[in-house]
Write an enzyme that holds these catalytic residues in place. Sequence first.
Site, PDB file in Angstrom:
ATOM      1  N   HIS A 187     -85.689 -41.407  39.914  1.00  0.00           N
ATOM      2  CA  HIS A 187     -85.257 -41.835  38.656  1.00  0.00           C
ATOM      3  C   HIS A 187     -86.478 -41.432  37.475  1.00  0.00           C
ATOM      4  O   HIS A 187     -85.782 -41.096  36.360  1.00  0.00           O
ATOM      5  CB  HIS A 187     -85.383 -43.491  38.497  1.00  0.00           C
ATOM      6  CG  HIS A 187     -84.128 -44.031  39.000  1.00  0.00           C
ATOM      7  ND1 HIS A 187     -84.008 -45.588  39.571  1.00  0.00           N
ATOM      8  CD2 HIS A 187     -82.904 -43.526  39.583  1.00  0.00           C
ATOM      9  CE1 HIS A 187     -82.693 -45.835  39.936  1.00  0.00           C
ATOM     10  NE2 HIS A 187     -82.316 -44.524  40.191  1.00  0.00           N
ATOM     11  N   ARG A 226     -80.749 -25.001  47.845  1.00  0.00           N
ATOM     12  CA  ARG A 226     -81.525 -25.452  46.756  1.00  0.00           C
ATOM     13  C   ARG A 226     -82.125 -26.727  46.693  1.00  0.00           C
ATOM     14  O   ARG A 226     -82.764 -27.140  45.596  1.00  0.00           O
ATOM     15  CB  ARG A 226     -80.751 -25.143  45.244  1.00  0.00           C
ATOM     16  CG  ARG A 226     -79.378 -26.106  45.417  1.00  0.00           C
ATOM     17  CD  ARG A 226     -78.440 -25.741  44.283  1.00  0.00           C
ATOM     18  NE  ARG A 226     -77.173 -26.406  44.266  1.00  0.00           N
ATOM     19  CZ  ARG A 226     -76.937 -27.543  43.385  1.00  0.00           C
ATOM     20  NH1 ARG A 226     -77.854 -27.731  42.626  1.00  0.00           N
ATOM     21  NH2 ARG A 226     -75.796 -27.986  43.313  1.00  0.00           N
ATOM     22  N   CYS A 240     -74.799 -22.558  32.497  1.00  0.00           N
ATOM     23  CA  CYS A 240     -74.709 -23.924  32.376  1.00  0.00           C
ATOM     24  C   CYS A 240     -75.912 -24.455  33.633  1.00  0.00           C
ATOM     25  O   CYS A 240     -75.848 -23.835  34.697  1.00  0.00           O
ATOM     26  CB  CYS A 240     -73.618 -24.685  32.677  1.00  0.00           C
ATOM     27  SG  CYS A 240     -72.699 -24.108  33.985  1.00  0.00           S
TER      28      CYS A 240
END
Length: 798
Positions: free
Chosen positions: A434, A692, A729
């Site tokens: 978080h 990744r 992006c």
Amino acid sequence: MVGIVVVSHSPDLARAAVNLALQMVHGPAPRIEIAAGTSDDRLGTDAARVAEAIVAAEDGGGVVVIMDLGSAVLSAELALELVPEPGIQTRLVPAAFVEGIFASVISAAGGAELDAVARDAEQALQAKAAQLGQTQPPIEAADSIIAPAAIVAKATIVNPDGIHARPAALIVEALAFVDARVMVATDRSARSPTALMSLGAQAGDVLRVEADGADAAVAVDRILALVRNGFSELAGRDRLGRETVGHDRLSPHPIGVSPGRVVGPALRMPDPITEPDPTIRVPEAERPAAIKRLANVATDTAEQLRSRSTAAGTVGQLLEATAAMATDPDLIADASLRIRDRGLTPERAAWEAIGSVADTIGAAGPRQAERVSDLYDIRNRMVSSLTGRAAPGVPDPGHPFVLLAVDLAPADTAGLDTARCLAIVTEEGGATSHTAIIARSLGIPAVVGVPSATAIPDGTLLLVDGITGEVIKEPTVDQQAATAPVLRPHREKLMSPGSTADGHRVALLANIGSARDIASALECGAEGVGLYRTELYFLGRTEAPSVGEQVNACRAVFSRFAGRRVVVRTLDAGSDKPMPFLGYVEEPNPAVGVRGFRTAASHPELLHDQLMAIKVAAEAETAEVWVMAPMITTVDEVRSFAQGADDAGLPIIGVMIETPAAALQAELILAEVDFVSIGTNDLAQYTFAADRHSASLASLNDPWQPALLRMVEMVTGAAADSGKPVGVCGEAAADPQLALVRAGLGVSSLSMAPGALAEISRSLAAVTLDVCRRAARAACDSDSPSSAREAVRALLTT
């Protein structure tokens, strides 16, 4: 659908049992009416109330009545004579109260008929009896002997907790309205949640599924898809249930998780609250009041968190999720029992109950362990309230600071003032924690996994680089000179379209995943949306959303970006985003398996429906809608997608460049579509054959890798030759210096987290296109990510 009436002496007991059952329902729930207590608010039951509840619960399929004890049964029997509407089929079920409600709600939600719902409720104790070794002969065992099943299949259970309540509910829901008789383990009905739980099936067990009937194949496929997907409980694990490397709660090396390079004085989070005294006991006569006080504080804590969840997008969603934990009925019940049976104080009961849950979640896997800090935050807030202390939170020293903590909860990070908090450094957490998610959302540089971060004295000057993961104590003057300004307004807004100093346009767009992210994008002045991830309304479902649902979801986004570009990525399923309704088989390497556009080959109707929904939504709004397909590797795939999008009537069609194969064929691909968008995260992992999500391979997935930049250059060169736009992006688009490199390579748009837009705009506006091109050449000609960074920094400082 069958309706349910719950008759109890206690309204609180009835509501708690119903709420527990409803947590297991993932689609439409049956009508549930509670008839509890007397008209003068005393414990007891009232036949007139039960009769009214039966009428209210009738939904065309009859009504099942679950009673707790004694006079509840008598009231229910009398109520049948008082029902004013004749013809309502009603079953009074002699079921265990809580288990019966649980089973009947799930069964009814799954579309079972009246007698089947009543039977499931009556047999609801089977799971508990089996666990205690008091099993009874299975009800449907005889049927399985009469006729062999038409279809038999097996699958290995991969989720760590096996078939517990939630997976059982998902199986029952998946079989709703399926015309088939389905059994598991030869003798248990797959339509009975309690029968499923009574199996005691654990991770590694092989589940046998048998089915016959018109929809037998559909039934088996749906169950196998759920089992192989781990019932969507494999966060932090791969498709085979093995723990993944890349989400360790404690990283052996610091990880930059939110971009930015700043310098400021250290400030440590305050020490946690003191553990409540375990020896104090509450007198028995005062325990009911103590239990009520605990419940009130839990409700207040949840409301406080929800009041702060107005923050846009991810931040608000995380606070909503944390608030839900505060009033979890199992957690409150556990703490209440500790008060009632042991006489613990409310604060000690909350401390122990929440600590127990945190220990369980922490042991469930690395991804789940990253959420333990949320539970501790709830515990600290409840204990503070119960003991009259100030709630925990980020201190305010009156000047800018770099915040140091073991880890941060959503409520802490969501309330950060970005004009004061320059950066975040934590000892724990990972790329999916978080802290990382919210830091990126707020545009605050962050590094996680820094050993002994909280041992650094307050006031120590720190340099924090949220890209490289560097945390330098007492940096030199030269090191400080390469950092960004230390003061940035909260939610700084992009004031003008992105362009270089000499007017070369680079569109600055936002990445969004849901309508709730829109507020953040608009607040930060995004020129449009460069990546609208559509997975959110597909995740966690046993059936694909209808065209109507997809139209509504798209319109919620398009309507807010009137006249502006919105680039929609079609469903990117598979790999780390498995969809139960797609019925994937186990793959040894899902990252290079059936994912992205490849799902269209086996589920063409899914892509057709989504394209039609995008078209309908686009026609209803005024946004400039572009559409693109993910995970493209061949020109034939490009042609197939382009034809489907054209048939749907969509005017601007593109694809994503995420594989070396696509980059190498960029010229041919651009001959078939209107634009391309480079997904640098996947392009890096496939170029370097490096997962990744792996922390140990993170350096290979560095967006400054010269080989990756040359791959981007190959695509932008083809785009320039064709005169068509090419975007990038991904979170790496938020690196100010890397943005200059990409602009120099020929990228025409950058899409990123909204909080980074203003800084990227400033970076572009400070240089000319010629400088960008020279920076791009210097980076591409380097031999390592570090030398590429240094080459660009040197160029920009001369």
